[in-house]
Every structure is written in C-alpha cells, then in structure tokens.
Design a protein around this motif. Structure first.
Motif, PDB file in Angstrom:
ATOM      1  N   UNK A 345       5.090 -18.897 -31.110  1.00 57.41           N
ATOM      2  CA  UNK A 345       4.468 -17.664 -30.634  1.00 57.41           C
ATOM      3  C   UNK A 345       4.443 -17.637 -29.106  1.00 57.41           C
ATOM      4  N   UNK A 346       4.107 -18.785 -28.504  1.00 59.16           N
ATOM      5  CA  UNK A 346       4.073 -18.880 -27.042  1.00 59.16           C
ATOM      6  C   UNK A 346       5.444 -18.596 -26.437  1.00 59.16           C
ATOM      7  N   UNK A 347       6.499 -19.046 -27.137  1.00 57.41           N
ATOM      8  CA  UNK A 347       7.840 -18.856 -26.590  1.00 57.41           C
ATOM      9  C   UNK A 347       8.152 -17.403 -26.318  1.00 57.41           C
ATOM     10  N   UNK A 348       7.844 -16.506 -27.269  1.00 62.63           N
ATOM     11  CA  UNK A 348       8.106 -15.080 -27.067  1.00 62.63           C
ATOM     12  C   UNK A 348       7.156 -14.485 -26.038  1.00 62.63           C
ATOM     13  N   UNK A 349       5.912 -14.944 -26.016  1.00 63.60           N
ATOM     14  CA  UNK A 349       4.950 -14.435 -25.027  1.00 63.60           C
ATOM     15  C   UNK A 349       5.416 -14.772 -23.612  1.00 63.60           C
ATOM     16  N   UNK A 350       5.872 -16.005 -23.409  1.00 67.67           N
ATOM     17  CA  UNK A 350       6.291 -16.427 -22.074  1.00 67.67           C
ATOM     18  C   UNK A 350       7.606 -15.779 -21.661  1.00 67.67           C
ATOM     19  N   UNK A 351       8.509 -15.531 -22.603  1.00 63.42           N
ATOM     20  CA  UNK A 351       9.730 -14.803 -22.255  1.00 63.42           C
ATOM     21  C   UNK A 351       9.397 -13.379 -21.811  1.00 63.42           C
ATOM     22  N   UNK A 352       8.416 -12.764 -22.473  1.00 71.42           N
ATOM     23  CA  UNK A 352       7.999 -11.415 -22.085  1.00 71.42           C
ATOM     24  C   UNK A 352       7.367 -11.420 -20.697  1.00 71.42           C
ATOM     25  N   UNK A 353       6.514 -12.402 -20.424  1.00 73.99           N
ATOM     26  CA  UNK A 353       5.859 -12.475 -19.111  1.00 73.99           C
ATOM     27  C   UNK A 353       6.881 -12.713 -18.007  1.00 73.99           C
ATOM     28  N   UNK A 355      10.130 -11.915 -18.056  1.00 73.24           N
ATOM     29  CA  UNK A 355      10.926 -10.697 -17.870  1.00 73.24           C
ATOM     30  C   UNK A 355      10.133  -9.640 -17.122  1.00 73.24           C
ATOM     31  N   UNK A 356       8.824  -9.536 -17.432  1.00 72.65           N
ATOM     32  CA  UNK A 356       7.989  -8.580 -16.726  1.00 72.65           C
ATOM     33  C   UNK A 356       7.886  -8.902 -15.245  1.00 72.65           C
ATOM     34  N   UNK A 357       7.713 -10.176 -14.942  1.00 69.60           N
ATOM     35  CA  UNK A 357       7.603 -10.580 -13.533  1.00 69.60           C
ATOM     36  C   UNK A 357       8.891 -10.302 -12.776  1.00 69.60           C
ATOM     37  N   UNK A 358      10.040 -10.623 -13.394  1.00 66.52           N
ATOM     38  CA  UNK A 358      11.326 -10.354 -12.759  1.00 66.52           C
ATOM     39  C   UNK A 358      11.549  -8.864 -12.544  1.00 66.52           C
ATOM     40  N   UNK A 359      10.981  -8.048 -13.420  1.00 71.63           N
ATOM     41  CA  UNK A 359      11.145  -6.592 -13.309  1.00 71.63           C
ATOM     42  C   UNK A 359      10.144  -5.974 -12.340  1.00 71.63           C
ATOM     43  N   UNK A 360       9.259  -6.792 -11.770  1.00 73.06           N
ATOM     44  CA  UNK A 360       8.272  -6.273 -10.823  1.00 73.06           C
ATOM     45  C   UNK A 360       6.984  -5.798 -11.453  1.00 73.06           C
ATOM     46  N   UNK A 361       6.724  -6.221 -12.693  1.00 72.03           N
ATOM     47  CA  UNK A 361       5.494  -5.842 -13.384  1.00 72.03           C
ATOM     48  C   UNK A 361       4.494  -6.996 -13.259  1.00 72.03           C
ATOM     49  N   UNK A 362       3.372  -6.732 -12.635  1.00 73.39           N
ATOM     50  CA  UNK A 362       2.400  -7.795 -12.362  1.00 73.39           C
ATOM     51  C   UNK A 362       1.002  -7.363 -12.802  1.00 73.39           C
ATOM     52  N   UNK A 363       0.709  -7.480 -14.077  1.00 69.47           N
ATOM     53  CA  UNK A 363      -0.662  -7.178 -14.510  1.00 69.47           C
ATOM     54  C   UNK A 363      -1.635  -8.160 -13.871  1.00 69.47           C
ATOM     55  N   UNK A 364      -2.877  -7.741 -13.710  1.00 69.92           N
ATOM     56  CA  UNK A 364      -3.886  -8.598 -13.086  1.00 69.92           C
ATOM     57  C   UNK A 364      -3.982  -9.934 -13.823  1.00 69.92           C
ATOM     58  N   UNK A 365      -3.966 -11.007 -13.054  1.00 69.29           N
ATOM     59  CA  UNK A 365      -4.113 -12.333 -13.634  1.00 69.29           C
ATOM     60  C   UNK A 365      -2.816 -12.959 -14.101  1.00 69.29           C
ATOM     61  N   UNK A 367      -0.249 -14.505 -12.514  1.00 64.72           N
ATOM     62  CA  UNK A 367       0.092 -15.811 -11.959  1.00 64.72           C
ATOM     63  C   UNK A 367      -0.803 -16.910 -12.513  1.00 64.72           C
ATOM     64  N   UNK A 368      -2.111 -16.645 -12.609  1.00 65.87           N
ATOM     65  CA  UNK A 368      -3.018 -17.634 -13.191  1.00 65.87           C
ATOM     66  C   UNK A 368      -2.685 -17.875 -14.659  1.00 65.87           C
ATOM     67  N   UNK A 369      -2.287 -16.826 -15.355  1.00 65.99           N
ATOM     68  CA  UNK A 369      -1.908 -16.940 -16.763  1.00 65.99           C
ATOM     69  C   UNK A 369      -0.717 -17.892 -16.919  1.00 65.99           C
ATOM     70  N   UNK A 370       0.286 -17.756 -16.051  1.00 65.75           N
ATOM     71  CA  UNK A 370       1.463 -18.614 -16.119  1.00 65.75           C
ATOM     72  C   UNK A 370       1.097 -20.064 -15.822  1.00 65.75           C
ATOM     73  N   UNK A 371       0.228 -20.288 -14.847  1.00 65.64           N
ATOM     74  CA  UNK A 371      -0.196 -21.659 -14.520  1.00 65.64           C
ATOM     75  C   UNK A 371      -0.933 -22.299 -15.690  1.00 65.64           C
ATOM     76  N   UNK A 372      -1.794 -21.535 -16.340  1.00 66.58           N
ATOM     77  CA  UNK A 372      -2.504 -22.062 -17.513  1.00 66.58           C
ATOM     78  C   UNK A 372      -1.528 -22.374 -18.645  1.00 66.58           C
ATOM     79  N   UNK A 373      -0.514 -21.536 -18.801  1.00 70.26           N
ATOM     80  CA  UNK A 373       0.468 -21.761 -19.862  1.00 70.26           C
ATOM     81  C   UNK A 373       1.257 -23.047 -19.610  1.00 70.26           C
ATOM     82  N   UNK A 374       1.605 -23.323 -18.362  1.00 67.95           N
ATOM     83  CA  UNK A 374       2.326 -24.547 -18.032  1.00 67.95           C
ATOM     84  C   UNK A 374       1.462 -25.773 -18.333  1.00 67.95           C
TER      85      UNK A 374
END
Length: 568
Positions: A345-353, A355-365, A367-374
C-alpha cells in the motif's frame, strides 16, 4: 442634237459646297455636339459593347467605358455601403443574449507543444506470436476492482463534469526536472539497442499495447460502463500511466490524444467527496485503486498543466498526506489509525507523492510526510536484508517496492537500498511462481509480475545512474536482456487490427497471465518496457534540479537524436 443645246448640263461628280455638306449632315453634326446625360452615355456604351469588336461602335464603347469607370464606382460603392449599413444596423438592433465568462488565471508559464515525430520508417519483422500461458498465485494483497460505497444525498465536492471539460492544453512532454525524458528524441536514444537499452522489438510491443488499450476503452455513448474507462478505476489509471510514459498526451499525440483525454476525464469524473473524505467511485475495498488513480492524475497534471486535473490531484494528495499513520506508513483505506505499515500500500502512496512533487503539487506537510515515510521504511519495513510486507515481518517480493520508493525519494545510496539490491541480485523477470523469497535466491512467486514491475525500475535506477557500481550495471543489464527476450516473445499479437493515425490497419497485442487480469498485467509489463525513458535515474534528476536552480546546464548528448525503427 440642237434641242439639247439650250439645256444646262450638271456635272454629277462635282464636289459639294460647304453649305451643301452642312445641310446634308446637319442632323449628324448636331447629334455629335449634343450634350448627353450620364444614363444616355451609359446606354449607348452598353449597346456599343454588343457590336462586333472590329466595329467603330464597339471601339467607341470601350473608350466610353474608361471614361465612365470613375462615375460608375462613385455611384455603386456608396450604394453598397448604405445597404450594408442598413443590414448591420437591423441585426445589431435585435436584443442579444449576454453570456458571462469567467476566466481562470493560472501562474503556469505558457509552454510550447512538443513536435510530433516524423512518420516512422518501414517496421521490422513482427515479434513471434507464441506466448507463455502460466498460472500465478494470487497475492494476499489484491488491487481488484470492487463496487464503491453508495454515495449519500450530500452534495458532491467534485461534480461529474462534461466529457470535454479536460481541455487540450498544450505543454511539453515533461514532468518538472525530468525534461525530455519522454520526448521522441529521448525515446529514440534509449531504444537504440544494447544490453542496457530497449530496441525496435520493445517499441513494437509497446505500440501494440497502446492500440490494444485504445481498443478496450469504453466509448462515450452507446455502451455500458463509464465513458473513457479502460477496465475499471485501477486499470484506467494504469493505462493513463502507460500512455504518459510513452509521451502520449491529449495535445501532443495524434493517434492516442483523444484516448488519453477521455481516460483522464474518467478519473476526474469518478472523484467525489463523502462525509468529508475524498475518494473515487469504483475503488476497491482497500482503496488501492484510489492511490493508483492519484498517481495517474499527478503525472497527468505534470504533463498537461490542466487546472481541473490539478484540483483533482491535490484533493487526493492532501488526503494521503493527512492520513499517514503516526509511524510513517499507510494501511488499507488510507486509515491513519492503523500502524500495519503495509509495504504494498505504501508503494503506491509514495509513487503518487513523488509524482505530485515532480509536477509541482505540494500539499501542506508533504516534505515532513516524506521524511516520516523514509524513517518507516528504514526502521519498520526493513529486516534481514530486505523489505517486508508489514512491520515486523520477513523480507519478500516487496523488497523491490521498498527499494524503489527510497530511490525515487532521493535515498538511493542508503545501506538499506544496497542491501535490497543484493537481496534480489539473482531475480530475473518471470511469469512463473518460484517459491519463497530468499536472499540471493530467484524471484519469489506469490505475485511475480507485481514484483517485476518494481524490480525493473529499481535495477534500472541502480545500473543506469551516474558513476554506477559495476556490479549494479551488470545487475541491470542481466535483467534487461532477459526482460526484452521474455516480454517480446510472450506478447499475444491479435489477428484483429485497429486503424492507425494514417488510416492503415495496425496490430494490437497484450500479455496473458501477467497479474490480476489482462489489462493490469499488460500495463505492468508495458511500463517495464518503457523504463528506459520513463524516469531519468535519480542521480540525473538531482542534477537537473540543481541546474533548474541556476547551475550550468549540461550539453545534450548527440546520442539522444538516434532514430530507431519500430513497428507502429
């Protein structure tokens, strides 16, 4: 004789006097000096023009025509102008319906449409039609399509829009910091043949799949199902990812642009909000399809810059970020209260995040979300040399999922990634079950093609990055040689054809027994055959990001203009 002598003899040949001539031609002379009016002259001119061209009347009429040209125009043109003025005044005096138009302003820069590739040369020989028909075990984690919860009477936050609402917006075939990776030149460079690259056979297979997916799409009218749908929500989202991976966008693709537009529109139309939760109609019971649809919308926005697609992607991305578990992972139904930290489940969530970041979509939180995921991947999902299904379990085929997630998020040099690459060093692409996951052993068999989808990407990332470790170069090349051989030989080429952009019949193809149905399995295989140009290796992405911040731009390689013959 004498009787005639007294008679006066008149000479008939004697010339007439001036007085006699005047009297004889008096009427003609007076007519010549008569002052004729405009209409009399015009009438005489028309009569003269009907005479033979050699006659004096015709010649005089031509002279008169030249004289009267100016007076005629002086009369005709004002007359026409008055008539036009009367008509316009009559039309504009009618009451007009006023239509209010609201123009949405965006901050996106205006982009230039990518040039279409020239007509492809004669295709190479078709790959063999034989294929491997094998049985695979159904993994415990499925992405099957199920009925969505029945919407309540509450108003939807995202109402189904007209089918043409996803407008064709011109933009380059690019996602931020991955410029050119899906352009015709890049595709040609990366399919020129060789151990680390694709070739004419892989591109031939890809084109057959693109046409098969087009054939499978639900029409706008006259058919059951959602217009633009290609086999359900998850399958439609994966099909969108396949088209975008090949650089096919609504504005850039003559053959597949309309197919892509309708598929993206289908994803947008399916999104709705119930009880404050943004989801999609037709998602499965665990909402895997919600994550895959979000992933597709993020890539679609990155490559089209369409505001409607952006809004839909942002809504779903925000839900993913806001519902991360306290331990940093995700679980079924994007339930933030669960700490199972499901690797699949995490794999698809992180691929979406990503792709969103590369496309310039930055919902609040974000960067912190990505750090917690790592942190979650390193401390909860990693154990005994590989990544596990859920926190505390043993490593399995999802080792490739965790490995790719860390690579895409910029952590490709971490010891967990290096260990994971060693864990799956002997993995080769397969449709067959091989048993349990063992460090250094063959590809595990619970869901081989699901694992291959991730393995192809993370081995490519490790083997094609700058300053790659030689053993990782070999790791990728060994995989790629077998991948091209397996997928090109097992593709089922149909006898039925579909018209191409040139109107000529084109072949279609798909894979049988890939994973979770023909559409999903085919998409997963096709995405592996486009790994060469879908994403640059992460090291090159980081370099591109630095260049975007003002660094020196690297000169493009001449190799990126190599043409490759493909069967289209």
């Amino acid at each position: 004789m004498a009787e005639y002598e007294d008679e006066e003899v008149v000479d008939e040949e004697a010339p007439l006097s001036a007085e006699e001539l005047f009297e004889l031609h008096k009427e003609e002379i007076n007519a010549a000096f008569e002052e004729k009016g405009f209409f009399r002259r015009f009438s005489d001119m028309l009569k003269g023009l009907t005479k033979p061209k050699s006659s004096a009347e015709y010649k005089l009429a031509r002279v008169e025509l030249n004289r009267l040209a100016a007076p005629i125009l002086a009369v005709v043109l004002p007359t026409i102008a008055v008539i036009v003025l009367i008509v316009v005044t009559e039309v504009t005096s009618q009451p007009q319906e006023t239509i209010e138009v609201e123009i949405a302003e965006t901050k996106e820069e205006e982009q230039i449409e990518e040039e279409q590739p020239e007509e492809e040369p004669e295709p190479p020989p078709e790959p063999p039609d034989e294929y491997v028909d094998v049985q695979v075990d159904t993994p415990s984690v499925t992405v099957s399509e199920m009925n969505a919860p029945t919407p309540t009477s509450e108003p939807l936050s995202v109402k189904p829009a007209p089918q043409d609402s996803v407008a064709i917006i011109k933009s380059p075939v690019t996602i931020s910091t991955i410029r050119g990776s899906r352009s015709p030149g890049r595709i040609g460079a990366m399919t020129r043949g060789g151990d680390g690259y694709g070739d004419a056979a892989t591109e031939s297979a890809v084109y057959k799949v693109l046409r098969w997916l087009k054939y499978k799409q639900v029409p706008d009218t006259g058919a059951n199902g959602t217009p633009g749908d290609i086999g359900g929500l998850a399958n439609t989202a994966l099909a969108v990812l396949v088209y975008l991976a090949h650089g096919e966008t609504p504005s850039s693709s003559k053959e597949f642009g309309e197919t892509v537009r309708r598929a993206i529109q289908s994803l947008v139309d399916r999104q709705y909000e119930r009880n404050g939760v943004v989801t999609f109609k037709g998602t499965d019971g665990h909402e895997y399809a919600t994550l895959i649809a979000t992933y597709a919308l993020c890539e679609a926005y990155g490559m089209t810059k369409n505001p409607m697609v952006r809004d839909a992607a942002m809504k779903s991305l925000t839900r993913i970020v806001n519902n991360q578990s306290e331990t940093g992972g995700w679980d079924y139904c994007i339930n933030k209260d669960s700490t199972r930290d499901d690797m699949s489940f995490e794999g698809w969530a992180l691929q979406a995040l990503k792709a969103g970041k590369l496309a310039g979509l930055h919902p609040d939180g974000l960067d912190d979300c990505i750090k917690k995921a790592i942190r979650c991947l390193k401390t909860r999902n990693f154990r005994n040399g590989g990544f596990n299904y859920t926190a505390g379990g043993g490593p399995n085929g999802l080792t490739a999922t965790g490995c790719l997630a860390m690579q895409l998020l910029g952590y490709g040099n971490e010891p967990e990634v290096k260990s994971a690459l060693d864990f799956m060093r002997a993995w080769l692409p397969s449709f067959e079950a091989k048993g349990n996951a063992v460090a250094g052993g063959p590809l595990p068999g619970s869901a081989p093609q699901y694992y291959c989808y991730y393995a192809a990407q993370c081995k490519y990332q490790a083997g094609m990055c700058e300053n790659a470790d030689p053993k990782n170069v070999k790791l990728w090349q060994d995989w790629n040689v077998e991948m091209k051989k397996l997928y090109c030989s097992t593709l089922i080429t149909l006898d039925q054809t579909i018209p191409g952009v040139d109107g000529k019949p084109k072949k279609m193809g798909y894979w049988k027994g890939g994973y979770n149905g023909d559409v999903m399995g085919t998409c997963l295989c096709a995405l592996q055959l486009m790994v060469y140009y879908r994403y640059l290796p992460t090291s090159k992405i980081e370099k591109a990001e630095k260049q975007a911040d003002g660094g020196d731009k690297a000169k493009p390689s001449k190799k990126e203009t190599v043409d490759v013959e493909v069967d289209i």
